[in-house]
Enzyme design. Structure first.
Site, mmCIF file in Angstrom:
data_model
loop_
_atom_site.group_PDB
_atom_site.id
_atom_site.type_symbol
_atom_site.label_atom_id
_atom_site.label_comp_id
_atom_site.label_asym_id
_atom_site.label_seq_id
_atom_site.Cartn_x
_atom_site.Cartn_y
_atom_site.Cartn_z
ATOM 1 N N TRP A 102 -5.911 5.599 0.519
ATOM 2 C CA TRP A 102 -5.913 4.173 0.180
ATOM 3 C C TRP A 102 -7.150 3.471 0.679
ATOM 4 C CZ3 TRP A 102 -3.468 3.113 -3.864
ATOM 5 C CH2 TRP A 102 -2.249 3.733 -4.153
ATOM 6 N N ASP A 171 -4.964 -3.641 5.063
ATOM 7 C CA ASP A 171 -4.013 -3.276 4.009
ATOM 8 C C ASP A 171 -2.767 -2.730 4.712
ATOM 9 O OD1 ASP A 171 -2.534 -2.113 2.004
ATOM 10 O OD2 ASP A 171 -4.117 -0.762 1.297
ATOM 11 N N LYS A 195 6.921 -1.347 -1.139
ATOM 12 C CA LYS A 195 7.288 -0.365 -0.119
ATOM 13 C C LYS A 195 8.277 -0.927 0.894
ATOM 14 C CE LYS A 195 3.473 2.017 -1.611
ATOM 15 N NZ LYS A 195 2.073 1.805 -1.903
HETATM 16 C C1 LIG Z 1 0.884 1.808 -2.431
HETATM 17 C C2 LIG Z 1 -0.315 1.382 -1.695
HETATM 18 C C3 LIG Z 1 -1.359 0.681 -2.317
HETATM 19 C C4 LIG Z 1 -1.364 0.379 -3.794
HETATM 20 O O1 LIG Z 1 -0.496 -0.610 -4.085
HETATM 21 P P1 LIG Z 1 -0.361 -1.184 -5.583
HETATM 22 O O2 LIG Z 1 0.545 -2.341 -5.361
HETATM 23 O O3 LIG Z 1 0.217 -0.085 -6.420
HETATM 24 O O4 LIG Z 1 -1.706 -1.571 -6.044
HETATM 25 C C5 LIG Z 1 -2.432 0.295 -1.549
HETATM 26 N N1 LIG Z 1 -2.479 0.563 -0.241
HETATM 27 C C6 LIG Z 1 -1.502 1.228 0.398
HETATM 28 C C7 LIG Z 1 -1.611 1.487 1.854
HETATM 29 C C8 LIG Z 1 -0.387 1.658 -0.313
HETATM 30 O O5 LIG Z 1 0.594 2.323 0.307
#
Ligand SMILES: *Cc1c(COP(=O)(O)O)cnc(C)c1O
Length: 359
Positions: A102, A171, A195
């Site tokens: 990511w 993030d 998530k």
């Molecule tokens: C799932 C995830 C993303 C991507 O998220 P989207 O909402 O599908 O764009 C980005 N960063 C992390 C750490 C993730 O787990």
């Protein structure tokens, strides 16, 4: 039909109590004779939902007054581009810490905009998987430092955030609201909802107001943090149902004792599962122990055939989505806030049986 023990990395399990509440209110929200998803995002019923979702987040995370809570769209992935577009002034540069798939995507998106960014460390290819330590050389005058708090695919988590002069941007898509946090350490925190927060469709952004102010006026309004801040995320039609679900999930978290309470539950679940992995030579943890994620527990079996058989037999017992991400293979058990302890016990029990039958 019984609920599955759903180990999906995302979209992921939601608290059963929350789903039941949403079900109970699905046809008639608050005596309106309408579902929350059928009514105006400017009406009083949705407004109260919007406000409570923000208030609950502020309570859970002790968000200081000089920060704004924004609800955006496009997922965390869109933020990879919006961050440099909003926060990098003319001729400025930014620092990136790369620790896995990511954070690799985040820096790639920034580079794609043609800006020069500095990669301070890169552990994305390390096996066992880990995140960089804090011996980093920050670039003087950088506009921000970007980090991913929990690499969902490799199962490695930042335990202590680096101290930076530049605003730290994290993030937190896969570990938001899983542990207490000092928001004032960050310039911005963001997370796709699917998530640990809600169904897919909304992206949570918590941003210091002075940073949001930096959005250039030349950007389309719906790409600007400033525009979202000034319009309370209501300039166009907001994904109302996902925000309503954030409201219910954050209410649920407050009832569970807030983030201290939730962290305790998460640590107990993860400790049990990692102990089961460590107690056997058949299972091997993918992440360096000091960086093990309590959210995404990754491990390997002796062969890929055994891994495929493990995933299949577990699914037949109601334990679904244990297959690791296609880019790395292995097993991944995502055990987010809403994942029940009984499901972890069931997995450990199955791991013992599977080892006895196949070792
Ligand atoms: C799932 C995830 C993303 C991507 O998220 P989207 O909402 O599908 O764009 C980005 N960063 C992390 C750490 C993730 O787990």
């Amino acid at each position: 039909m019984a609920r599955a023990y759903n180990f999906s990395a995302g979209p992921a399990i939601l608290p059963e109590e929350v789903l039941k509440q949403a079900q109970a209110e699905l046809l008639d929200f608050n005596g309106t004779g309408m579902s929350i998803m059928e009514m105006s995002h400017r009406g009083k019923d949705y407004s109260a939902v919007h406000q409570e979702a923000k208030d609950n987040l502020k309570k859970l995370l002790n968000i200081p007054d000089n920060y704004s809570v924004l609800f955006m769209t496009g997922g965390a992935s869109t933020q990879f581009s919006l961050i440099p577009m909003n926060l990098l002034g003319e001729g400025q540069t930014a620092d990136y810490i790369t620790a896995g798939a990511w954070s690799s995507k985040a820096i790639k998106a920034a580079k794609k905009l043609g800006i020069s960014v500095n990669e301070l460390a890169n552990t994305a290819k390390d096996v066992p998987t880990r995140v960089p330590g804090n011996d980093l050389e920050f670039t003087p005058g950088a506009a921000y430092v970007h980090i991913c708090s929990n690499e969902t695919i490799s199962g490695a988590q930042v335990k202590e955030f680096p101290k930076t002069d530049a605003p730290l941007i994290a993030d937190m898509s896969s570990d938001i609201l899983s542990r207490p946090l000092d928001v004032s350490q960050f310039g911005m925190i963001y997370a796709g909802a699917q998530k640990n927060l809600a169904p897919a469709g909304v992206t949570l952004v918590i941003i210091r107001n002075d940073l949001a102010e930096k959005s250039p006026d030349t950007l389309p309004e719906l790409f600007q943090y400033k525009h979202f801040m000034e319009n309370d995320s209501l300039s166009n039609t907001i994904p109302t149902f996902p925000v309503y679900m954030i409201m219910l999930v954050t209410r649920w978290l407050l009832e569970k004792g807030g983030l201290e309470g939730v962290q305790k539950m998460n640590e107990e679940k993860a400790a049990k599962l990692y102990a089961a992995i460590d107690a056997s030579d058949f299972y091997n943890g993918t992440a360096v122990p000091e960086f093990r994620s309590p959210m995404n527990v990754t491990f390997r079996l002796p062969t890929e055939d055994l891994e495929a058989q493990f995933v299949k037999e577990a699914a037949a017992k109601g334990m679904t989505s244990l297959k690791g991400h296609r880019s790395v293979g292995g097993i991944r058990a995502s055990i987010y806030n809403a994942f029940p302890a009984a499901g972890v016990d069931a997995l450990i029990e199955f791991m013992k049986e599977f080892e006895a039958a196949n070792a």
